[in-house]
Every structure is written in C-alpha cells, then in structure tokens.
Scaffold this motif. Sequence first.
Motif, PDB file in Angstrom:
ATOM      1  N   LEU A 154      48.050  22.844  16.782  1.00  0.00           N
ATOM      2  CA  LEU A 154      47.350  23.348  15.607  1.00  0.00           C
ATOM      3  C   LEU A 154      46.936  22.154  14.743  1.00  0.00           C
ATOM      4  O   LEU A 154      47.449  21.042  14.936  1.00  0.00           O
ATOM      5  CB  LEU A 154      48.270  24.292  14.828  1.00  0.00           C
ATOM      6  CG  LEU A 154      48.536  25.625  15.517  1.00  0.00           C
ATOM      7  CD1 LEU A 154      49.769  26.289  14.938  1.00  0.00           C
ATOM      8  CD2 LEU A 154      47.325  26.529  15.358  1.00  0.00           C
ATOM      9  N   PRO A 155      46.060  22.345  13.774  1.00  0.00           N
ATOM     10  CA  PRO A 155      45.683  21.240  12.889  1.00  0.00           C
ATOM     11  C   PRO A 155      46.882  20.572  12.199  1.00  0.00           C
ATOM     12  O   PRO A 155      46.819  19.397  11.867  1.00  0.00           O
ATOM     13  CB  PRO A 155      44.747  21.894  11.874  1.00  0.00           C
ATOM     14  CG  PRO A 155      44.128  23.009  12.635  1.00  0.00           C
ATOM     15  CD  PRO A 155      45.243  23.526  13.526  1.00  0.00           C
ATOM     16  N   SER A 156      47.977  21.289  12.051  1.00  0.00           N
ATOM     17  CA  SER A 156      49.189  20.723  11.449  1.00  0.00           C
ATOM     18  C   SER A 156      49.860  19.709  12.371  1.00  0.00           C
ATOM     19  O   SER A 156      50.760  18.994  11.949  1.00  0.00           O
ATOM     20  CB  SER A 156      50.186  21.840  11.126  1.00  0.00           C
ATOM     21  OG  SER A 156      50.646  22.429  12.337  1.00  0.00           O
ATOM     22  N   GLY A 157      49.456  19.693  13.648  1.00  0.00           N
ATOM     23  CA  GLY A 157      50.072  18.815  14.633  1.00  0.00           C
ATOM     24  C   GLY A 157      51.185  19.487  15.413  1.00  0.00           C
ATOM     25  O   GLY A 157      51.770  18.899  16.316  1.00  0.00           O
ATOM     26  N   SER A 158      51.454  20.729  15.112  1.00  0.00           N
ATOM     27  CA  SER A 158      52.524  21.474  15.774  1.00  0.00           C
ATOM     28  C   SER A 158      51.955  22.332  16.912  1.00  0.00           C
ATOM     29  O   SER A 158      50.857  22.872  16.796  1.00  0.00           O
ATOM     30  CB  SER A 158      53.227  22.377  14.755  1.00  0.00           C
ATOM     31  OG  SER A 158      54.221  23.155  15.390  1.00  0.00           O
ATOM     32  N   PRO A 159      52.725  22.519  17.989  1.00  0.00           N
ATOM     33  CA  PRO A 159      52.278  23.393  19.080  1.00  0.00           C
ATOM     34  C   PRO A 159      52.522  24.881  18.780  1.00  0.00           C
ATOM     35  O   PRO A 159      52.163  25.737  19.566  1.00  0.00           O
ATOM     36  CB  PRO A 159      53.120  22.932  20.265  1.00  0.00           C
ATOM     37  CG  PRO A 159      54.373  22.431  19.640  1.00  0.00           C
ATOM     38  CD  PRO A 159      53.958  21.811  18.325  1.00  0.00           C
ATOM     39  N   SER A 160      53.128  25.158  17.627  1.00  0.00           N
ATOM     40  CA  SER A 160      53.381  26.546  17.248  1.00  0.00           C
ATOM     41  C   SER A 160      53.166  26.714  15.755  1.00  0.00           C
ATOM     42  O   SER A 160      53.210  25.757  14.992  1.00  0.00           O
ATOM     43  CB  SER A 160      54.806  26.961  17.627  1.00  0.00           C
ATOM     44  OG  SER A 160      55.748  26.213  16.879  1.00  0.00           O
ATOM     45  N   GLY A 161      52.922  27.961  15.368  1.00  0.00           N
ATOM     46  CA  GLY A 161      52.704  28.256  13.958  1.00  0.00           C
ATOM     47  C   GLY A 161      52.582  29.746  13.739  1.00  0.00           C
ATOM     48  O   GLY A 161      52.864  30.552  14.633  1.00  0.00           O
ATOM     49  N   SER A 162      52.137  30.108  12.562  1.00  0.00           N
ATOM     50  CA  SER A 162      51.988  31.523  12.238  1.00  0.00           C
ATOM     51  C   SER A 162      50.775  32.092  12.979  1.00  0.00           C
ATOM     52  O   SER A 162      49.845  31.350  13.343  1.00  0.00           O
ATOM     53  CB  SER A 162      51.810  31.709  10.736  1.00  0.00           C
ATOM     54  OG  SER A 162      50.521  31.286  10.331  1.00  0.00           O
ATOM     55  N   PRO A 163      50.757  33.395  13.196  1.00  0.00           N
ATOM     56  CA  PRO A 163      49.588  34.010  13.817  1.00  0.00           C
ATOM     57  C   PRO A 163      48.307  33.733  13.029  1.00  0.00           C
ATOM     58  O   PRO A 163      47.254  33.501  13.616  1.00  0.00           O
ATOM     59  CB  PRO A 163      49.938  35.496  13.831  1.00  0.00           C
ATOM     60  CG  PRO A 163      51.431  35.523  13.863  1.00  0.00           C
ATOM     61  CD  PRO A 163      51.861  34.358  13.021  1.00  0.00           C
ATOM     62  N   ALA A 164      48.396  33.721  11.705  1.00  0.00           N
ATOM     63  CA  ALA A 164      47.212  33.458  10.874  1.00  0.00           C
ATOM     64  C   ALA A 164      46.698  32.037  11.092  1.00  0.00           C
ATOM     65  O   ALA A 164      45.480  31.823  11.176  1.00  0.00           O
ATOM     66  CB  ALA A 164      47.536  33.696   9.404  1.00  0.00           C
ATOM     67  N   GLU A 165      47.602  31.054  11.176  1.00  0.00           N
ATOM     68  CA  GLU A 165      47.191  29.669  11.437  1.00  0.00           C
ATOM     69  C   GLU A 165      46.443  29.567  12.771  1.00  0.00           C
ATOM     70  O   GLU A 165      45.417  28.890  12.877  1.00  0.00           O
ATOM     71  CB  GLU A 165      48.400  28.739  11.514  1.00  0.00           C
ATOM     72  CG  GLU A 165      49.068  28.422  10.216  1.00  0.00           C
ATOM     73  CD  GLU A 165      50.298  27.561  10.453  1.00  0.00           C
ATOM     74  OE1 GLU A 165      50.200  26.337  10.212  1.00  0.00           O
ATOM     75  OE2 GLU A 165      51.331  28.102  10.892  1.00  0.00           O
TER      76      GLU A 165
END
Length: 108
Positions: free
Chosen positions: A82-93
């Motif tokens: 994700l743009p945050s650099g994480s491979p996981s996040g909230s459904p909205a992200e």
Amino acid sequence: MPTPTEYVRLSLEQQLLEHADTAWPQLAALHIRHRGAFAYVEGRLPGGDTVKLIRLRYLGTASRWGFAPYSAAGARYEDALLPSGSPSGSPAEALDCVCRLHLTALGI
C-alpha cells in the motif's frame, strides 16, 4: 491460513460498500465474492462495464487485510504494498489505492 467468519465477511462488505459510496462516486457498484481466506472485489462502472480491482487476504482480523491489486497486464492478482509501505491495511486503504490506479488509468 485463517478463514473469515460470516460476520467478518459481511462486515468487510459493509465497510467497502459504504466507503465506495462516499469516496468513489465514479463506481456505480461494487461486487464482492469470497473464497476461503480471500475476498475478490470488482467495480461496476456507470456504463455497465466491470473492472477487477483487488483481492484481499484475511489475516485473522477484520481491520487489516492483505493487499493484491489486479494486474490487467498479467491477468492476475499480484501482492503489493500500500502507499503506507505495508503489505496489509484497512479495506478502505486498499480500495482507495486501487481506485486511484484503475479509475485514473481509465480516465474516470
């Protein structure tokens, strides 16, 4: 790999549908289907065409899901960050990320 309960699946669908309604009016609708630990999300465009958006992977919590956008070039879902650099996040992200990519590419 854990599989989501019916409650988690329904919660995911509600989160995605509500977020799409407010953040992505360019989408006429979302279609979400579940298979094991995965949720596949497609968007319906105002003209009726459907575009594959993302595959979310259940990680054991309703608030964080693995992220794999659909690659039309490869005709498959590919794990990504994700743009945050994480491979996981909230459904909205996850939805925001793929809509920025797909809807911009389509000129919508």
